[in-house]
Write a protein that holds these residues in place. Sequence first.
Motif: not given
Length: 172
Positions: A96-113
């Motif tokens: 799960l960490l491998l698949v979702w690591w950008p979101l888990i670590l908060g590295r995605v700014d454009h996710y909400t957009a």
Amino acid sequence: MTAFRRRYGASPLHLLLVLASFALAAYAGVRLLEGDTLGVALWFVGAALLHDLVLLPLYAVTDRAAQYVFREIPGQGPPRPSVNHVRVPLFVSGLLLLVWWPLILGRVDHYTAYTGLPADGFLERWLLITAALLVVSAAILVARRWHESASRRRTARRERRARERRAREAVR
């Protein structure tokens, strides 16, 4: 057909499926390398080196430590299957960490957009899922150990009753 199987070692269908998978991998490789060939090659080599030089020794040592902890008598005998009650939930959590690591670590700014969904809370959810996996696995381990010990308790009770019966008969 038997001559082909004897020379190749498997059926013609197996050969066809292997060739189709190679064709699909070649197509994906060509499409992947179409844009930034050097960047993709560096990423691939870096990922292989990171896995082989850092991650593999790390989880091999961790697995050895878990096997040592879950032995019947430390340092003796084969590992008990109870080590799998640690391996499986941590494997699922790592996946799960491998698949979702950008979101888990908060590295995605454009996710909400892109999605219109908030990007916060993934770390907490991942930690809760990991804790839940470990708790369920521990509960299964306790239930298995209790069930195993129940048969041992029944056997010990029968032996104790038989000894008591023999002792009473010897007194008479």
